[in-house]
Enzyme design. Structure first.
Site, PDB file in Angstrom:
ATOM      1  N   CYS A   1       0.288 -10.870  -7.295  1.00 57.43           N
ATOM      2  CA  CYS A   1       0.761  -9.134  -6.744  1.00 57.43           C
ATOM      3  C   CYS A   1       1.683  -9.413  -5.941  1.00 57.43           C
ATOM      4  O   CYS A   1       2.741  -8.462  -5.652  1.00 57.43           O
ATOM      5  CB  CYS A   1      -0.560  -9.038  -6.089  1.00 57.43           C
TER       6      CYS A   1
ATOM      7  N   ASP B   1       2.053   0.515  -6.386  1.00 59.54           N
ATOM      8  CA  ASP B   1       1.762  -0.578  -6.596  1.00 59.54           C
ATOM      9  C   ASP B   1       2.348  -1.172  -8.576  1.00 59.54           C
ATOM     10  O   ASP B   1       1.706  -0.600  -9.265  1.00 59.54           O
ATOM     11  CB  ASP B   1      -0.039  -0.873  -6.728  1.00 59.54           C
TER      12      ASP B   1
ATOM     13  N   HIS C   1      -5.223  -8.128  -1.683  1.00 62.60           N
ATOM     14  CA  HIS C   1      -3.693  -7.796  -3.146  1.00 62.60           C
ATOM     15  C   HIS C   1      -2.571  -7.276  -1.681  1.00 62.60           C
ATOM     16  O   HIS C   1      -2.720  -6.743  -1.034  1.00 62.60           O
ATOM     17  CB  HIS C   1      -4.846  -6.925  -3.689  1.00 62.60           C
TER      18      HIS C   1
END
Length: 687
Positions: free
Chosen positions: A277, A358, A335
Site C-alpha cells: 500500500c 487509493d 493503510h
C-alpha cells in the site's frame, strides 16, 4: 523590399519554466501550467512585420483532430476561457535580423497533455507552415481559475514542489517514519507520467474522449488510481502480500518512485514486481504532483477492509487466545492512500478540497480496481451516497469491530469496539519532517487519544486495552517498553476482580506474527496457567518473550505481533478477551554531514553513515545510500559489524539542485532478517 521570412523561433524554455514554476521538471518538451501565458521569440528576415500584409496563426494540436487555431492579435487582454496569442513587441535586432515577442495564453480548463505547436505565416504571395516544437501542459494550483487552485503557499510548496517525504507505518502507539523520495524532478520522470495517461484503457479505447476529459482532475485522479496498479491494465505496480518476492523486489526495499517508474517504462510497460500500500500511494503521489495536482500521502492506522459493506469488522479468537482466519473482513494495522486537492462541482457546495484516492487494489469501483476521489468532507459528514467510493473509505476509518471468542463453531463471548478503527489518521507536516494528525478531518467523534498513544516511558498499542466482563472481571495488556528488534518483549497482564467473592480463573496468553494487512499466522509463543484472585483484588502477571522466540527466518520490515489474553471464569464459564497489536521497531542508522550549514550546489560534500551494533552477534548486510538531487547513482556496499562495534561509512556527494533534499540510507541485515534505516534532510544553498 524583401518578403517577410521567419528564420527561427525560441520557445524560451528556461524563462518560461521559471515563470510557470516548472523549473527542475525534466522533459523532452517545454513544460507549462495552464491558465497562464508564456512568451516565445520569433526571429525573421526581410521587411518589418506588418499585420496588414502578414497573418500569423498558431495551431495548437493536442492530438489528431483536437486542435485550436489562434491568430496573433496586435493588442488586448487574453480571454480566460479560450486560447489567445498577443504580439508583445516587434523590434530590429542589432545584427539586422528582426525579433517579435508573442505571448500565448492557455485557459485554466485546458486538458493536461503533450501539445504540438505550429505557426502558419500567410503573406500576399505564400502560405508557409512551421513546426515550432512541443510543450507539456500541467494543472496550475497557483491559478485561481484552475480547479486545483490551492490558496496556501505552504501547502503548494509541500504538495507540488517538494520531492521528499515521510510515509508513516507501524501501529498507532509506535509510529515508524519511513523516508521516501518522490523523484518528480528526476530525468525523464515527467515524460513517463504523461505516458502513463497514454497507456490507460480510457485513452486506448477512445482517445478523443479521454483527452477532452483530461481537463478535470476528478477524471485524472480516477485514471491514475487505476493505472498505478496493474489489475485491469498495463499499470505500473503488481501487488504482493505473500512474503515471497523471489522473482521481483521486496516492497520494503523501494525507497523512491523513480526506480519503479523507470523500470515500468524500460520494460515496455510490464508491471513492476512488487508493491504494497505505501508503495502504491507514494508512486501515485509522484505522478499527481508531476501533473500539477496537489497531493499528500496519508496513513490510516487500524484501517478496516470491509468486504461486504456492512460497516462491521468481525474478528474471531479461539478460547486459547489465538486469532483465527475466519471471514474476508480484516483490519490493516496501517493503510496508506493519498489525498489530492481539487474542486468537486459534481457534489454541489462544500465538498471542494482534499479528496481520498487509493491505488492499492482492494475493491473494484465501477468495475475497475481503483478508489476515489472521495471527498474528505463527505466522509466526515457520513454522506455515504456521494461518489466516488465514500462508503468504502468511511468504513476504513469508522467501522465497528466485533471480537468473538469461539469453540467448535459456537460463540462463547462477544465484544464490540467502536473506537479502534481509524485510531489515528496522519500525514507529513508541511515544511518539516514531523507528523501531522488529521484524524479530526475524517471523524466527528474524537476518541480519547491518550489511551491509544504511548506515554514517555510505557508503551502499549492501546495503553491498557481493558475489557470488563458482565460478572465483574477486568483484564488489560500493557507493554512495559517499546519492543526493539534484538530485545525481549516484556508485558504485563493485569486482572481485577470487582466482586466481593474470590474467583478461580484460567489465563491463556497467545502471541502470533502478522503482516500489516491480514490476520496473523501461527502462534510463536503462548502461556497458560490458573490463578486464584481474592475479592476486590488486582493481580499483575509479568511475561517475557525472548528474541529467539519471535525472530523471523524471512526478512520483514513491518514486524508486527498480535498479542491476546483470554481470561476464563472457571465457575461461570464466562470469558473475557483483551488484545494488542504492535510493531517491533528496528534500530536506526545515523547520518551526519560534514558541513551541515554550508551545503552549496555543485560543491562536493561528505556524509557519514554511522551505526553501533547493539546485538550480541555480528551483523552483515548491504548498505544503500541514495538522495535525489544529491547523488547521481545509489551507493551500495557490503558491511559486517561486530557486537558493540560502530560502523562509519563516508559518502561523497555533489548537490545538483537547491532547496530541501534528503539523503537516506538503508541496511538490509542478512542474519537478523530486518532492515535498518536513517535519513537526513539537507538544505542546499545557491553558490
Amino acid at each position: 523590399m524583401d518578403e517577410f521570412t521567419l528564420r527561427n523561433v525560441n520557445l524560451q524554455q528556461v524563462q518560461n519554466q521559471i515563470r510557470h514554476r516548472t523549473d527542475g521538471l525534466s522533459s523532452s518538451t517545454l513544460v507549462l501550467r495552464r491558465g497562464q501565458s508564456f512568451t516565445i521569440l520569433m526571429n525573421y528576415d526581410g521587411r518589418p512585420f506588418d499585420p496588414l500584409k502578414e497573418k500569423l496563426v498558431f495551431r495548437i494540436v493536442l492530438a489528431g483532430p483536437l486542435f485550436v487555431e489562434v491568430p496573433v492579435s496586435m493588442s488586448g487582454q487574453p480571454s480566460p476561457s479560450q486560447w489567445s496569442a498577443i504580439l508583445e513587441r516587434s523590434a530590429p535586432a542589432p545584427n539586422a535580423s528582426r525579433t517579435m515577442s508573442v505571448s500565448l495564453f492557455s485557459p485554466a480548463s485546458s486538458s493536461v497533455g503533450v501539445y504540438t505547436l505550429h505557426l502558419r505565416v500567410e503573406t500576399r504571395l505564400s502560405v508557409k507552415t512551421h513546426l515550432l516544437g512541443q510543450f507539456t501542459l500541467l494543472c496550475n494550483p497557483w491559478c485561481q481559475a484552475d480547479s486545483v487552485f490551492l490558496p496556501s503557499e505552504d501547502l503548494r510548496d509541500e504538495c507540488i514542489r517538494n520531492d521528499i517525504g515521510l510515509l508513516f507505518k507501524g501501529s498507532p502507539g509506535s509510529i515508524v517514519s519511513r523516508p521516501w523520495s518522490f523523484d518528480q524532478y528526476e530525468k525523464g520522470i515527467l515524460d513517463i507520467c504523461m505516458k502513463l495517461l497514454q497507456m490507460s484503457p480510457q485513452y486506448q479505447s477512445d482517445m478523443r474522449k479521454d483527452l477532452l476529459n483530461r481537463n478535470n482532475p476528478v477524471y485524472i485522479g480516477r485514471v491514475i488510481s487505476a493505472m498505478v496498479n496493474c489489475q485491469d491494465d498495463k499499470g505500473v505496480l503488481m501487488g504482493n502480500w505473500s512474503g515471497n518476492y523471489n522473482d521481483g523486489v521486496n516492497p520494503s526495499n523501494w525507497s523512491g518512485s523513480a526506480d519503479i517508474l523507470r523500470t515500468w517504462s524500460e520494460t515496455q510497460f510490464r508491471p513492476v514486481k512488487y508493491g504494497q500500500c505505501w508503495v502504491f500511494a507514494a508512486v501515485m503521489c509522484t505522478v499527481m504532483r508531476a501533473l500539477g495536482i496537489p497531493t499528500r500521502v496519508v496513513t490510516n492506522f487500524n484501517s478496516a477492509h470491509d468486504t461486504n459493506g456492512n460497516m462491521v469488522i468481525e474478528e474471531f479468537y479461539s478460547e486459547m487466545g489465538k486469532k483465527l482466519s475466519i471471514g474476508r473482513d480484516s483490519i490493516w494495522n496501517f493503510h496508506v492512500w493519498v489525498e489530492s486537492w481539487m474542486k468537486r462541482p459534481d457534489l454541489g457546495q462544500g465538498y471542494d478540497g482534499w479528496q481520498v484516492l487509493d491505488p492499492t487494489p482492494q475493491e473494484q469501483s465501477a468495475g475497475i480496481y481503483r478508489c476515489g476521489p472521495a471527498a474528505v468532507k463527505a466522509i466526515y459528514e457520513q454522506k455515504v451516497n456521494a461518489p466516488y467510493d465514500v462508503p468504502f473509505v468511511y468504513a476504513e476509518v469508522n467501522a465497528d469491530v466485533h471480537s468473538i471468542i469461539m469453540r467448535d463453531g459456537k460463540i462463547l463471548a462477544t465484544d464490540v469496539d467502536k473506537k479502534r478503527v481509524g485510531a489515528l489518521i496522519c500525514t507529513k507536516r508541511p515544511g518539516s519532517m514531523l507528523m501531522q494528525d488529521i484524524t479530526s478531518e475524517y471523524k466527528t467523534e474524537m476518541m480519547d487519544r491518550s489511551s491509544r498513544m504511548f506515554s514517555a516511558d510505557v508503551r502499549g498499542g492501546e495503553g491498557a486495552n481493558g475489557r470488563v466482563a458482565p460478572q465483574g472481571i477486568a483484564v488489560s495488556l500493557q507493554l512495559l517498553k517499546a519492543p526493539v528488534v534484538g530485545e525481549n518483549i516484556i508485558f504485563n497482564v493485569t486482572i481485577t476482580n470487582r466482586e466481593a467473592i474470590p474467583k478461580l480463573l484460567r489465563k491463556h496468553v497467545n502471541a502470533q506474527n502478522k503482516e500489516y494487512n491480514r490476520n496473523p499466522t501461527g502462534t510463536f509463543w503462548e502461556a497458560h496457567d490458573d490463578l486464584e484472585i481474592g475479592p476486590r483484588k488486582t493481580v499483575t502477571v509479568k511475561h517475557e518473550i525472548i528474541f529467539k522466540e519471535y525472530m523471523q527466518k524471512e526478512f520483514m520490515e513491518d514486524y508486527l505481533v498480535n498479542l491476546a489474553v483470554v481470561i476464563e471464569d472457571m465457575k461461570s464459564q464466562e470469558r473475557l478477551l483483551a488484545s494488542e497489536e504492535f510493531n517491533i521497531c528496528s534500530p536506526a542508522l545515523n547520518i551526519q554531514i560534514q558541513n551541515e550549514n554550508s551545503v552549496i550546489i555543485n560543491m562536493q560534500q561528505v556524509a557519514t553513515v554511522t551505526f553501533t551494533n547493539p546485538f550480541n552477534v555480528a551483523v552483515s548486510g548491504e548498505l544503500t545510500i541514495a538522495g535525489s538531487g544529491l547523488l547521481e547513482e545509489k551507493v551500495q556496499m557490503r558491511v559486517t559489524i561486530q557486537p558493540r562495534e560502530t560502523m562509519r561509512s563516508p559518502v561523497r556527494f555533489i548537490p545538483m539542485m537547491t532547496g530541501a533534499k534528503m539523503l537516506h540510507a538503508s541496511l538490509v541485515l542478512m542474519n537478523l532478517s530486518t532492515v535498518l534505516r536513517g535519513f537526513k534532510t539537507i538544505n542546499v544553498q545557491e553558490a
